[in-house]
Scaffold this motif. Structure first.
Motif, PDB file in Angstrom:
ATOM      1  N   ARG A 214     -39.986  31.069 -14.131  1.00 14.20           N
ATOM      2  CA  ARG A 214     -40.597  31.771 -13.007  1.00 14.20           C
ATOM      3  C   ARG A 214     -39.704  31.685 -11.781  1.00 14.20           C
ATOM      4  NH1 ARG A 214     -46.349  32.402 -13.668  1.00 14.20           N
ATOM      5  NH2 ARG A 214     -46.533  33.059 -15.834  1.00 14.20           N
ATOM      6  N   LYS A 215     -39.795  32.691 -10.923  1.00 16.16           N
ATOM      7  CA  LYS A 215     -39.117  32.639  -9.624  1.00 16.16           C
ATOM      8  C   LYS A 215     -39.837  31.611  -8.767  1.00 16.16           C
ATOM      9  CE  LYS A 215     -36.512  34.087  -6.211  1.00 16.16           C
ATOM     10  NZ  LYS A 215     -35.882  35.253  -5.656  1.00 16.16           N
TER      11      LYS A 215
ATOM     12  N   LEU B 242     -30.488  30.191 -14.883  1.00 15.14           N
ATOM     13  CA  LEU B 242     -31.327  29.877 -16.045  1.00 15.14           C
ATOM     14  C   LEU B 242     -31.875  31.151 -16.690  1.00 15.14           C
ATOM     15  CD1 LEU B 242     -33.304  26.803 -14.645  1.00 15.14           C
ATOM     16  CD2 LEU B 242     -31.714  26.776 -16.578  1.00 15.14           C
ATOM     17  N   ALA B 243     -32.355  32.067 -15.845  1.00 13.98           N
ATOM     18  CA  ALA B 243     -32.931  33.316 -16.363  1.00 13.98           C
ATOM     19  C   ALA B 243     -31.860  34.136 -17.080  1.00 13.98           C
ATOM     20  CB  ALA B 243     -33.545  34.113 -15.215  1.00 13.98           C
ATOM     21  N   SER B 244     -30.681  34.156 -16.487  1.00 14.13           N
ATOM     22  CA  SER B 244     -29.593  34.937 -17.056  1.00 14.13           C
ATOM     23  C   SER B 244     -29.104  34.343 -18.384  1.00 14.13           C
ATOM     24  CB  SER B 244     -28.474  34.979 -16.013  1.00 14.13           C
ATOM     25  OG  SER B 244     -27.373  35.598 -16.529  1.00 14.13           O
ATOM     26  N   LEU B 245     -28.970  33.009 -18.411  1.00 15.04           N
ATOM     27  CA  LEU B 245     -28.543  32.338 -19.649  1.00 15.04           C
ATOM     28  C   LEU B 245     -29.536  32.607 -20.779  1.00 15.04           C
ATOM     29  CD1 LEU B 245     -27.379  28.774 -18.491  1.00 15.04           C
ATOM     30  CD2 LEU B 245     -25.979  30.530 -19.606  1.00 15.04           C
TER      31      LEU B 245
ATOM     32  N   GLY C 152     -47.458  35.131 -11.611  1.00 15.72           N
ATOM     33  CA  GLY C 152     -47.331  35.826 -12.893  1.00 15.72           C
ATOM     34  C   GLY C 152     -47.080  37.315 -12.754  1.00 15.72           C
ATOM     35  N   ASN C 153     -46.884  37.777 -11.509  1.00 19.87           N
ATOM     36  CA  ASN C 153     -46.524  39.181 -11.307  1.00 19.87           C
ATOM     37  C   ASN C 153     -45.003  39.314 -11.240  1.00 19.87           C
ATOM     38  OD1 ASN C 153     -49.221  40.158 -11.164  1.00 19.87           O
ATOM     39  ND2 ASN C 153     -49.373  39.236  -9.114  1.00 19.87           N
TER      40      ASN C 153
ATOM     41  N   GLY D 121     -35.059  40.838 -10.659  1.00 22.73           N
ATOM     42  CA  GLY D 121     -34.060  40.372 -11.618  1.00 22.73           C
ATOM     43  C   GLY D 121     -33.364  39.152 -11.039  1.00 22.73           C
ATOM     44  N   PRO D 122     -32.519  38.487 -11.820  1.00 19.67           N
ATOM     45  CA  PRO D 122     -31.808  37.304 -11.311  1.00 19.67           C
ATOM     46  C   PRO D 122     -30.874  37.630 -10.151  1.00 19.67           C
ATOM     47  CG  PRO D 122     -31.599  37.488 -13.701  1.00 19.67           C
ATOM     48  CD  PRO D 122     -32.215  38.760 -13.235  1.00 19.67           C
TER      49      PRO D 122
END
Ligand SMILES: Cc1ncc(COP(=O)(O)O)c(C=O)c1O
Length: 310
Positions: free
Chosen positions: A152-153, A174-177, A194-195, A199-200
């Protein structure tokens, strides 16, 4: 030279703390505060080779965001906006670049290693190098496959999301990996509620029934400068733009079109989310219109106040 990353081949100088230094000499100490605690702020800016010559896109806005980010962390940038502008223009000129990516950074340097950085000097650097389409030329044309990240952001109640801070990019890393490790080109990160956040390294736009939606600033996003530019372009093209939207994960799956915006990603169509095809599974008509208008503007340099000529 040979062990340099390919993207930096040919870069001769970097501006560091007021001086142009050789690429190899742009070094900092191991005990740099920002290396340990992420206490730096930065920007990503593009210079385009417009019909009127090389011009930095929305330089003033990037500089404003850099100083705003610095303010959040009490980073007192020891150079004025004018000095940084002059240094950037000179760097691009000295490197002989017509179009490039520019990376300004300000950070707490080598000082006592406690969490309070106030005894550490503030260092400032500027680098520039040629950089093509971030997610690839094919991505701009045919779109990218993305996945919702399990990360999550962070919320703006934990870390200000309007500041572009070096340390917080571990969330994007982390999101990109995860996304690339699973075979996707990019991730979409949800916020604490949760909305959809973004993007990263990009903001997100959704098209539904001919109207355009983008997540609002309260959704834990960075207030992207490309996002602002695209909102203006879309409105001027005649679209209704909802720039304060809350977008649920399910709405992504049923969108007519989705696209990313960002300095690096420019305007990149999204053709699938979690393996669900979006629209026709390629660049949609609204995305195409906005993307064309964006690149036309960059080619012609038509909107003078958005360009700082080199
Ligand atoms: C997390 C995040 N969101 C959005 C963006 C897009 O912002 P901009 O259009 O100002 O490059 C970026 C890129 O800097 C980013 O890192």
């Amino acid at each position: 030279m040979s062990d340099r990353p390919e993207m930096f081949e040919g870069v001769e100088e970097i501006w560091l703390d007021g001086e142009f230094v050789d690429f190899e000499d742009a070094q900092v100490h191991l005990l740099t505060h920002a290396l340990h605690y992420g206490t730096g702020v930065f920007e990503g800016v593009r210079c385009y080779d417009t019909d009127n010559g090389p011009a930095i896109f929305r330089w003033e806005e990037h500089l404003e965001r850099l100083f705003d980010s610095a303010k959040v962390y009490d980073i007192d940038i020891p150079f004025s906006r004018e000095e940084l502008t002059e240094a950037t223009v000179e760097l691009i000129d000295r490197e002989g670049l017509a179009s490039c990516y520019i990376r300004p950074i300000a950070f707490y340097g080598y000082g006592p290693l406690g969490l309070n950085p106030s005894e550490s000097p503030v260092q400032v650097g500027l680098a520039a190098w040629p950089w093509g389409a971030y997610l690839g030329e094919d991505a701009l044309e045919n779109g990218v496959d993305v996945a919702i990240s399990s990360w999550r952001k962070y919320s703006s109640s934990q870390i200000p999301t309007n500041a572009k801070t070096t340390g917080t990019y571990v969330n994007s890393v982390l999101a990109s990996l995860e996304a690339t490790g699973n075979g996707y080109t990019e991730a979409i990160v949800l916020n604490k509620e949760g909305n959809v956040a973004e993007g990263p390294g990009e903001n997100l736009f959704l098209v539904r029934d001919g109207e355009i939606f983008t997540t609002g600033l309260a959704e834990s996003i960075l207030d992207g400068i490309t996002r602002q530019s695209v909102i203006t372009i879309a409105e001027e093209t005649g679209y209704t733009v909802h720039d304060d939207a809350t977008i649920s994960r399910g709405e992504l799956y049923t969108a007519d079109e989705l696209f990313f915006t960002g300095t690096a990603a420019e305007v990149t169509p999204i053709r699938s989310v979690d393996d669900n095809q979006i629209g026709q599974g390629t660049k949609g008509p609204v995305t195409d219109e906005i993307q064309t208008a964006f690149f036309d503007l960059i080619e012609t340099g038509d909107r003078e106040e958005w360009f700082r000529y080199v």
